[in-house]
Design an enzyme around this catalytic site. Structure first.
Site, PDB file in Angstrom:
ATOM      1  N   PHE A  53      -0.780 -19.234 -14.970  1.00 35.93           N
ATOM      2  CA  PHE A  53      -1.226 -20.235 -14.008  1.00 35.93           C
ATOM      3  C   PHE A  53      -1.299 -21.645 -14.579  1.00 35.93           C
ATOM      4  CE2 PHE A  53      -2.389 -16.433 -11.705  1.00 35.93           C
ATOM      5  CZ  PHE A  53      -1.906 -16.764 -10.451  1.00 35.93           C
ATOM      6  N   GLU A  54      -1.494 -21.778 -15.866  1.00 31.83           N
ATOM      7  CA  GLU A  54      -1.493 -23.114 -16.449  1.00 31.83           C
ATOM      8  C   GLU A  54      -0.060 -23.594 -16.652  1.00 31.83           C
ATOM      9  OE1 GLU A  54      -4.004 -25.049 -16.630  1.00 31.83           O
ATOM     10  OE2 GLU A  54      -5.591 -23.579 -16.330  1.00 31.83           O
ATOM     11  N   GLY A  55       0.826 -22.653 -16.987  1.00 30.02           N
ATOM     12  CA  GLY A  55       2.213 -23.029 -17.217  1.00 30.02           C
ATOM     13  C   GLY A  55       2.334 -23.990 -18.393  1.00 30.02           C
TER      14      GLY A  55
END
Length: 192
Positions: A53-55
């Site tokens: 989700f942070e990538g």
């Protein structure tokens, strides 16, 4: 710790004096019960969830990583790498991939420590802990969230339902946060 009352109670229950082997076994059991648990650490599923989700946004063709503005505000806090924010991160900040990875490791350890402190001795599975670390990594709210209080109280389904309340940024519902909270709740429930 005064162990005399424990030994007296066991002698009373057994209705006989304790043998040397009994004393050693009781001492060992008491020692094990008094040991502090090892500090909780985020597991592979938690690391994968945060990374997903942070990538690693703004990865340039030369392998360097650029900072970007917060998607909810269009500005502060500026973010780089795997969701790192803080002093020295702003427009024009550029890091290597190694710097991003090292910061992720340090940030995860810090957030895991803060989650462990917030939940105290509450029984917590590894998936629950990982989900709480991901939540805290993104929100910084583990100490004040209702889901933490529900978790500590043992209301795990109630806690899992609380994740969905944390989907706003800049006053708007963010689709990415909706997906992240769903993934965190699923992990928390041990479903993935």
């Amino acid at each position: 710790m005064n162990r005399t009352p424990i030994f007296a109670a066991v002698r009373h229950l057994l209705a006989r004096p304790l043998r040397e082997a009994d004393v050693r076994a009781l001492d060992s059991a008491i020692d094990a019960a008094l040991e502090l648990p090892a500090p909780l650490a985020v597991g592979p599923a938690g690391v994968a969830l945060v990374r997903r989700f942070e990538g690693l946004a703004r990865l340039r063709p030369d392998g360097m990583v650029e900072a970007y503005p917060d998607p909810g505000t269009g500005g502060d806090p500026w973010t780089i790498g795997w969701g790192a924010t803080g002093p020295g991160i702003g427009p024009g900040t550029v890091w290597t991939r190694a710097q991003c990875d090292a910061r992720l490791e340090a940030d995860l350890a810090r957030h895991a420590g803060e989650v462990a402190e917030a939940i105290g001795a509450a029984p917590t599975s590894q998936p629950q802990f990982d989900a709480l670390v991901s939540f805290h990594y993104n929100t910084g709210a583990i100490a004040r969230a209702t889901l933490t209080r529900l978790h500590i109280a043992g209301d795990h389904e109630g806690a899992a339902q609380e994740f969905s309340r944390w989907v706003h940024a800049g006053g708007k519902v963010m689709k990415g946060l909706v997906r992240r909270r769903e993934a965190e709740a699923t992990l928390y429930r041990g479903e993935s």
